[in-house]
Design a protein around this motif. Structure first.
Motif, PDB file in Angstrom:
ATOM      1  N   ARG A   2     -41.549  34.043  60.398  1.00 42.41           N
ATOM      2  CA  ARG A   2     -40.784  32.871  61.757  1.00 42.41           C
ATOM      3  C   ARG A   2     -39.406  33.171  60.583  1.00 42.41           C
ATOM      4  O   ARG A   2     -38.618  33.226  59.305  1.00 42.41           O
ATOM      5  CB  ARG A   2     -41.056  31.904  61.936  1.00 42.41           C
ATOM      6  CG  ARG A   2     -42.381  32.038  63.398  1.00 42.41           C
ATOM      7  CD  ARG A   2     -42.593  30.569  63.214  1.00 42.41           C
ATOM      8  NE  ARG A   2     -43.264  30.923  64.572  1.00 42.41           N
ATOM      9  CZ  ARG A   2     -44.131  30.449  65.306  1.00 42.41           C
ATOM     10  NH1 ARG A   2     -44.020  29.209  65.349  1.00 42.41           N
ATOM     11  NH2 ARG A   2     -44.791  30.401  66.672  1.00 42.41           N
ATOM     12  N   CYS A   3     -37.835  32.321  61.208  1.00 35.42           N
ATOM     13  CA  CYS A   3     -36.079  32.084  60.438  1.00 35.42           C
ATOM     14  C   CYS A   3     -37.027  30.748  59.339  1.00 35.42           C
ATOM     15  O   CYS A   3     -36.048  30.841  58.790  1.00 35.42           O
ATOM     16  CB  CYS A   3     -35.747  31.871  61.293  1.00 35.42           C
ATOM     17  SG  CYS A   3     -35.205  33.225  62.668  1.00 35.42           S
ATOM     18  N   ALA A  32     -33.538  42.264  61.528  1.00 33.87           N
ATOM     19  CA  ALA A  32     -33.921  42.024  62.450  1.00 33.87           C
ATOM     20  C   ALA A  32     -33.274  40.760  63.464  1.00 33.87           C
ATOM     21  O   ALA A  32     -32.668  40.177  63.833  1.00 33.87           O
ATOM     22  CB  ALA A  32     -35.195  41.878  63.076  1.00 33.87           C
ATOM     23  N   CYS A  33     -33.239  40.173  61.900  1.00 35.42           N
ATOM     24  CA  CYS A  33     -32.442  38.808  62.659  1.00 35.42           C
ATOM     25  C   CYS A  33     -30.963  38.584  61.965  1.00 35.42           C
ATOM     26  O   CYS A  33     -30.982  38.254  60.583  1.00 35.42           O
ATOM     27  CB  CYS A  33     -33.498  37.184  62.219  1.00 35.42           C
ATOM     28  SG  CYS A  33     -32.939  35.479  62.512  1.00 35.42           S
ATOM     29  N   ALA A  34     -29.544  38.290  62.500  1.00 29.68           N
ATOM     30  CA  ALA A  34     -28.241  38.174  62.705  1.00 29.68           C
ATOM     31  C   ALA A  34     -28.146  36.918  61.396  1.00 29.68           C
ATOM     32  O   ALA A  34     -27.931  36.973  60.661  1.00 29.68           O
ATOM     33  CB  ALA A  34     -28.331  38.471  63.422  1.00 29.68           C
ATOM     34  N   GLU A  41     -26.601  35.878  53.368  1.00 34.04           N
ATOM     35  CA  GLU A  41     -25.456  36.705  52.521  1.00 34.04           C
ATOM     36  C   GLU A  41     -24.226  36.049  52.174  1.00 34.04           C
ATOM     37  O   GLU A  41     -23.582  35.623  50.817  1.00 34.04           O
ATOM     38  CB  GLU A  41     -24.277  37.241  53.623  1.00 34.04           C
ATOM     39  CG  GLU A  41     -25.186  38.720  53.936  1.00 34.04           C
ATOM     40  CD  GLU A  41     -25.230  40.231  52.521  1.00 34.04           C
ATOM     41  OE1 GLU A  41     -23.890  39.950  51.710  1.00 34.04           O
ATOM     42  OE2 GLU A  41     -25.853  40.605  52.432  1.00 34.04           O
ATOM     43  N   GLU A  42     -24.830  34.149  52.551  1.00 36.54           N
ATOM     44  CA  GLU A  42     -23.841  33.140  52.226  1.00 36.54           C
ATOM     45  C   GLU A  42     -24.638  32.622  50.907  1.00 36.54           C
ATOM     46  O   GLU A  42     -23.565  32.114  49.409  1.00 36.54           O
ATOM     47  CB  GLU A  42     -23.328  32.417  53.287  1.00 36.54           C
ATOM     48  CG  GLU A  42     -23.051  32.280  54.560  1.00 36.54           C
ATOM     49  CD  GLU A  42     -23.019  32.015  55.703  1.00 36.54           C
ATOM     50  OE1 GLU A  42     -22.335  31.715  56.271  1.00 36.54           O
ATOM     51  OE2 GLU A  42     -23.136  30.707  55.762  1.00 36.54           O
TER      52      GLU A  42
END
Lengths: 155, 178
Positions: A2-3, A32-34, A41-42
């Protein structure tokens, strides 16, 4: 994955602290999760900023100052004075305060003995009358005022 | 000369042995203090205090331990004390240019890295002290979780958590700022 869990692992993923199993699961989630991908990335960008940030050297003369400070720290009288200085300063403050109190006490006594005897009740009452107007010359402002108002002393 | 040899010389009473320690670690300790405290003069004072404390305690230092993690621990604790004692009200009026680093990179690189480090240092002031110490040791000093745990006297789990929270906080601050 999960996120919420994936986001907790971002930091360890960057530091390569995840196990191979965790890394596979994490990578699959990131694919899968943008939203999590953006957060990763941040966070990587933050690490790049740290890597690019300036590493500052100690200023010129720093080592000399440190070694002089160490030498001063080693001197026994300095250590003793460091220990006793607050005590000595406090003792001086107390002594000074005592001197001020003693001076105040004796000068107060001197004032009391040198002062005139207290007025009697009759003498006190005699200061209440308006004789003060009598001494005003007739051509003065006070005299003119008395003349205009016709004030009479009760004496 | 390695650390063990320096310590041995110090314990044998060689007068200059501690000079070697100062010269070897002054840049790293000063840099750590600067990222912890932001103010150049406070960082100098804290770094100097760190070495004086280390000199006093070095006779009791165990050669089994790592000298630089031990020094880092003293430096981190000194910086935490400094921050507790001082309300950092004065602005950073003393520019970095006043104390020129001894190894200068190119002017362009220097300008860019200074801008970045200023942004990072400013953002880090918003972190709680312990989170800041953990992220500086990891990102600026490049230490492992185990080394940071030893320096901060906490478990590696706590270090993971502190670094993760630091990054999360800094990311939010910088995303808002940039």
């Amino acid at each position: 994955m999960r996120c919420r869990h994936a986001r907790k692992l971002i930091s360890q993923y960057i530091d390569k602290e995840l196990s191979s199993g965790e890394t596979k699961l994490f990578s699959a989630h990131i694919e899968a999760c943008a939203a999590c991908r953006l957060e990763l990335e941040e966070t990587k960008e933050l690490s790049r900023m740290f890597a690019a940030a300036e590493r500052v050297s100690a200023p010129y003369g720093f080592a000399t100052r440190v070694l002089a400070g160490i030498e001063a720290d080693k001197r026994p009288q300095n250590r003793l004075s460091h220990i006793f200085r607050p005590v000595l300063v406090r003792a001086a403050e107390v002594a000074f305060a005592c001197v001020i109190v003693v001076i105040g006490f004796f000068s107060g006594r001197m004032l009391i003995t040198d002062s005139p005897a207290p007025l009697s009740a009759a003498e006190m009452r005699s200061t209440f009358h308006l004789d003060v107007f009598e001494s005003a010359p007739p051509d003065s402002i006070a005299g003119a005022y008395i003349g205009m108002t016709g004030v009479q002393n009760e004496k | 000369m390695d650390d063990i040899e320096i310590i041995r010389n110090f314990k044998h009473g060689e007068a200059d042995a501690f000079n070697d320690i100062v010269l070897k670690y002054q840049d790293r300790i000063f840099n750590l203090c600067l990222y912890m405290l932001r103010d150049t003069h406070d960082a100098q004072d804290a770094a100097q205090d760190c070495f004086i404390k280390a000199c006093r305690a070095l006779h009791d230092f165990s050669p089994d331990a790592s000298l630089y993690t031990w020094l880092y621990r003293i430096a981190v604790n000194t910086c935490l004390d400094y921050r507790r004692k001082r309300i950092q009200s004065r602005m950073d009026s003393h520019s970095m240019a006043e104390d020129m680093p001894s190894h200068m990179p190119s002017p362009e690189k220097l300008y860019e890295s200074r801008e970045i480090s200023e942004v990072v240092r400013t953002a880090m002031q918003k972190l709680p002290e312990k989170l800041r110490a953990a992220i500086v040791l990891r990102e600026i000093e490049g230490l492992s979780y185990e080394e940071i745990a030893e320096i901060m006297d906490v478990s590696t789990g706590t270090v993971k958590s502190r670094i993760s929270r630091s990054r999360e906080e800094l990311r939010k601050i910088l995303v808002r700022k940039l």
